[in-house]
Scaffold this motif. Structure first.
Motif, PDB file in Angstrom:
ATOM      1  N   ILE A 106       0.839  -1.206   0.000  1.00  0.00           N
ATOM      2  CA  ILE A 106       0.000   0.000   0.000  1.00  0.00           C
ATOM      3  C   ILE A 106       0.869   1.250   0.000  1.00  0.00           C
ATOM      4  O   ILE A 106       0.617   2.199  -0.757  1.00  0.00           O
ATOM      5  N   GLY A 110       0.953   3.774  -3.149  1.00  0.00           N
ATOM      6  CA  GLY A 110       0.556   5.144  -2.849  1.00  0.00           C
ATOM      7  C   GLY A 110       1.614   6.141  -3.271  1.00  0.00           C
ATOM      8  O   GLY A 110       1.314   7.195  -3.849  1.00  0.00           O
ATOM      9  N   ARG A 111       2.872   5.813  -2.989  1.00  0.00           N
ATOM     10  CA  ARG A 111       3.961   6.731  -3.351  1.00  0.00           C
ATOM     11  C   ARG A 111       4.163   6.789  -4.866  1.00  0.00           C
ATOM     12  O   ARG A 111       4.455   7.851  -5.411  1.00  0.00           O
ATOM     13  N   HIS A 114       1.379   8.909  -6.101  1.00  0.00           N
ATOM     14  CA  HIS A 114       1.643  10.298  -5.701  1.00  0.00           C
ATOM     15  C   HIS A 114       2.627  10.950  -6.676  1.00  0.00           C
ATOM     16  O   HIS A 114       2.417  12.080  -7.120  1.00  0.00           O
ATOM     17  N   THR A 126      -6.260  13.782  -6.508  1.00  0.00           N
ATOM     18  CA  THR A 126      -5.524  12.542  -6.767  1.00  0.00           C
ATOM     19  C   THR A 126      -4.258  12.450  -5.924  1.00  0.00           C
ATOM     20  O   THR A 126      -4.013  11.451  -5.248  1.00  0.00           O
ATOM     21  N   ARG A 127      -3.441  13.500  -5.975  1.00  0.00           N
ATOM     22  CA  ARG A 127      -2.177  13.475  -5.243  1.00  0.00           C
ATOM     23  C   ARG A 127      -2.405  13.402  -3.738  1.00  0.00           C
ATOM     24  O   ARG A 127      -1.755  12.622  -3.040  1.00  0.00           O
ATOM     25  N   ALA A 130      -3.506   9.887  -2.752  1.00  0.00           N
ATOM     26  CA  ALA A 130      -2.376   8.964  -2.793  1.00  0.00           C
ATOM     27  C   ALA A 130      -1.485   9.164  -1.571  1.00  0.00           C
ATOM     28  O   ALA A 130      -1.028   8.197  -0.957  1.00  0.00           O
ATOM     29  N   TYR A 131      -1.267  10.408  -1.201  1.00  0.00           N
ATOM     30  CA  TYR A 131      -0.463  10.719  -0.019  1.00  0.00           C
ATOM     31  C   TYR A 131      -1.119  10.125   1.232  1.00  0.00           C
ATOM     32  O   TYR A 131      -0.466   9.462   2.034  1.00  0.00           O
ATOM     33  N   VAL A 133      -3.373   7.720   1.566  1.00  0.00           N
ATOM     34  CA  VAL A 133      -3.386   6.250   1.570  1.00  0.00           C
ATOM     35  C   VAL A 133      -2.011   5.718   1.964  1.00  0.00           C
ATOM     36  O   VAL A 133      -1.904   4.772   2.747  1.00  0.00           O
ATOM     37  N   ALA A 134      -0.957   6.319   1.451  1.00  0.00           N
ATOM     38  CA  ALA A 134       0.399   5.857   1.766  1.00  0.00           C
ATOM     39  C   ALA A 134       0.757   6.090   3.235  1.00  0.00           C
ATOM     40  O   ALA A 134       1.595   5.373   3.784  1.00  0.00           O
ATOM     41  N   GLN A 135       0.129   7.076   3.856  1.00  0.00           N
ATOM     42  CA  GLN A 135       0.431   7.348   5.268  1.00  0.00           C
ATOM     43  C   GLN A 135      -0.192   6.309   6.202  1.00  0.00           C
ATOM     44  O   GLN A 135       0.326   6.069   7.300  1.00  0.00           O
TER      45      GLN A 135
END
Length: 153
Positions: A106, A110-111, A114, A126-127, A130-131, A133-135
């Protein structure tokens, strides 16, 4: 081909972490290469000696496209470096290999999304999504590390 040591092979979580970390580091190198290519294409150099070599001091300047690439790269450093620490420590906690792989996957996806959203200036949010979700896996790993180490402080 270099093979992992037998001891390393025993830690499936660490091997998964190593794979995804390497993908992310390669992605960061790719962003750096893209930044350099955009600099050359846009003739926007950060150093006077580079500008002189490529046409003159008038090209010692900033460019919005180069700055976008630089911001994407800086954002990677702000997020991937902490992931490298958290993921390495998390791997030592003996988590479920499947759960750990999901955490790493994930974050990695995500990155990547991003970076794509940043470099291609995709429409918001979008960005940001993605940020965010990656966190999530990073916060999860950090919380698990804190819970595992709290008895020792």
């Amino acid at each position: 081909r270099a093979a992992p040591s037998p001891k390393m092979m025993e830690n499936e979580v660490f091997l998964s972490f190593t794979f995804y970390s390497t993908v992310l580091i390669l992605k960061m190198y790719l962003v750096a290469i893209i930044t350099g290519q955009v600099r050359l294409r846009k003739k926007a150099f950060a150093n006077p000696e580079d500008a002189l070599r490529n046409g003159g001091l008038q090209y010692y300047r900033e460019d919005p496209d180069v700055e976008r690439c630089r911001r994407a790269h800086r954002n990677d450093m702000e997020n991937i470096f902490p992931f490298l620490f958290l993921g390495a420590i998390y791997s030592l906690l003996d988590p479920s290999p499947a759960v750990a792989r999901i955490h790493f996957l994930i974050f990695c996806l995500g990155r990547i999304l991003h970076t794509i959203a940043y470099l291609l200036a995709l429409r918001a949010p979008t960005r940001s999504l993605a940020y965010g979700v990656a966190q999530l896996p990073c916060f999860s790993m950090a919380l698990q590390i804190l819970l595992a180490t709290t008895p020792y402080w």
